[in-house]
Motif scaffolding. Structure first.
Motif, short mmCIF file in Angstrom:
data_model
loop_
_atom_site.label_atom_id
_atom_site.label_comp_id
_atom_site.label_asym_id
_atom_site.label_seq_id
_atom_site.Cartn_x
_atom_site.Cartn_y
_atom_site.Cartn_z
N GLN A 113 -7.89 51.86 22.47
CA GLN A 113 -6.33 52.62 22.86
C GLN A 113 -6.10 53.38 21.56
OE1 GLN A 113 -3.69 49.53 21.73
NE2 GLN A 113 -2.70 49.62 23.62
N ARG A 116 -7.02 57.06 21.69
CA ARG A 116 -6.02 57.44 22.68
C ARG A 116 -4.80 57.96 22.00
NH1 ARG A 116 -7.50 53.67 26.60
NH2 ARG A 116 -5.30 52.20 26.00
N ALA A 170 3.03 61.92 28.90
CA ALA A 170 2.48 60.76 29.74
C ALA A 170 2.01 59.85 29.18
CB ALA A 170 1.70 61.16 31.16
N LEU A 171 0.95 60.99 28.04
CA LEU A 171 -0.32 59.91 27.48
C LEU A 171 0.77 58.74 26.45
CD1 LEU A 171 -2.72 59.19 25.67
CD2 LEU A 171 -2.87 61.02 24.68
N GLN A 173 3.42 57.79 27.00
CA GLN A 173 4.16 56.98 27.86
C GLN A 173 3.57 55.86 28.54
OE1 GLN A 173 7.82 56.07 28.96
NE2 GLN A 173 8.06 57.80 27.55
N GLN A 174 1.63 56.34 28.31
CA GLN A 174 0.63 55.12 29.09
C GLN A 174 0.93 54.23 27.67
OE1 GLN A 174 -3.52 56.42 29.35
NE2 GLN A 174 -3.97 54.83 29.12
N LEU A 175 0.71 54.51 26.68
CA LEU A 175 0.87 53.84 24.98
C LEU A 175 1.95 52.67 24.77
CD1 LEU A 175 -0.47 56.31 22.92
CD2 LEU A 175 -1.83 54.64 23.42
N SER A 177 3.55 51.91 27.65
CA SER A 177 3.32 50.91 28.48
C SER A 177 3.00 49.66 28.03
CB SER A 177 3.22 51.20 29.77
OG SER A 177 1.88 51.59 30.03
N GLU A 178 1.52 50.32 26.96
CA GLU A 178 0.63 49.44 27.16
C GLU A 178 1.33 48.19 26.25
OE1 GLU A 178 -3.00 51.43 25.28
OE2 GLU A 178 -3.24 51.82 27.84
N HIS A 180 1.95 48.80 22.88
CA HIS A 180 1.35 49.21 21.23
C HIS A 180 3.01 48.65 20.41
CE1 HIS A 180 -0.23 51.44 18.17
NE2 HIS A 180 -1.46 50.66 18.55
N SER A 183 5.04 51.65 19.43
CA SER A 183 5.51 51.88 20.96
C SER A 183 6.96 52.84 20.67
CB SER A 183 6.00 51.05 21.58
OG SER A 183 5.07 51.13 22.23
#
Length: 240
Positions: A113, A116, A170-171, A173-175, A177-178, A180, A183
């Motif tokens: 993570q 990313r 998109a990357l 938003q992935q973080l 959604s996790e 982090h 955020s």
């Protein structure tokens, strides 16, 4: 014999994994104030440390621990009604092994993570730099001073950056959604970059429109100019 060899190695790996988790969190915390790609170099060694621990487990400990598991099962068959001292020692080591595997799994996910996250901020910094340079270029040039070829090239670059922003968003938003803990910072950076790219796009389109309008007016004036006029604009009076 096996327990005496394996237990210290398990403890050493546990300490290394906990230290890696702390270092990863510390490296990530500095991202809120990152100014250049150099500020992201702290994460480069984290993945290699994680991989080293994975190799130590797979190449050294895995076979020994599997042998211990077989030994524990054999002891249970020999004395199913009670736990002998050796069996308790083996079982304690196997519990430590289970805890280490869980810790390594969590650390691996955290380091991945962080990778990313590093990628996100690296691309963010590159796009911010490009946007600032492009904005300065747009401010410094008048619409009439922009030749056709650089205009088309800049148009392609702006379109390309908008596509890159979609990938970056998109990357991000992935973080998010996790869940982090950075955020909020990720959202702020995306909103900032989206605003700057939007300004560049609107300003560029307005400037391109002015340029095209000026070109049309110039073409109209050329078309309306008298074709029979002399270079001085006077009709010739020479005798026929």
């Amino acid at each position: 014999m096996q327990v005496a060899e394996v237990s210290p190695r398990l403890e050493a790996l546990r300490c290394r994994a906990e230290a890696l988790a702390r270092d990863t969190a510390q490296a990530e915390s500095g991202f809120t104030a990152v100014k250049s790609e150099k500020d992201l170099q702290g994460l480069q060694g984290l993945l290699s440390r994680q991989q080293e621990m994975e190799r130590a487990v797979s190449e050294i400990l895995q076979g020994q621990l599997e042998e211990l598991e077989r030994a524990a099962a054999h002891l249970q068959e020999l004395c199913p009604a009670r736990l002998c001292p050796v069996s308790r020692e083996v079982q304690g080591t196997l519990w430590a092994w289970a805890g280490l595997r869980e810790l390594l799994q969590e650390t691996r996910a955290r380091v991945q993570q962080a990778g990313r996250l590093r990628h996100f901020f690296k691309d963010y910094l590159a796009m911010i730099s490009w946007t600032e340079d492009t904005r300065a270029q747009i401010f410094s040039e008048s619409p009439s001073s922009l030749p056709e070829t650089p205009c088309e090239e800049l148009e392609r670059k702006i379109e390309g950056k908008l596509k890159e922003f979609e990938v970056l968003a998109a990357l991000g938003q992935q973080l998010v959604s996790e869940e982090h803990y950075l955020s909020a910072t990720i959202k702020e950076r995306l909103e900032e970059l989206q605003s700057m790219l939007g300004w560049v796009l609107v300003r560029w389109r307005a400037q391109r429109h002015q340029r095209d309008l000026g070109s049309k007016q110039e073409d109209r004036r050329d078309a309306e100019s008298p074709s029979g006029a002399s270079p001085t604009g006077q009709v010739s009076t020479e005798p026929r």
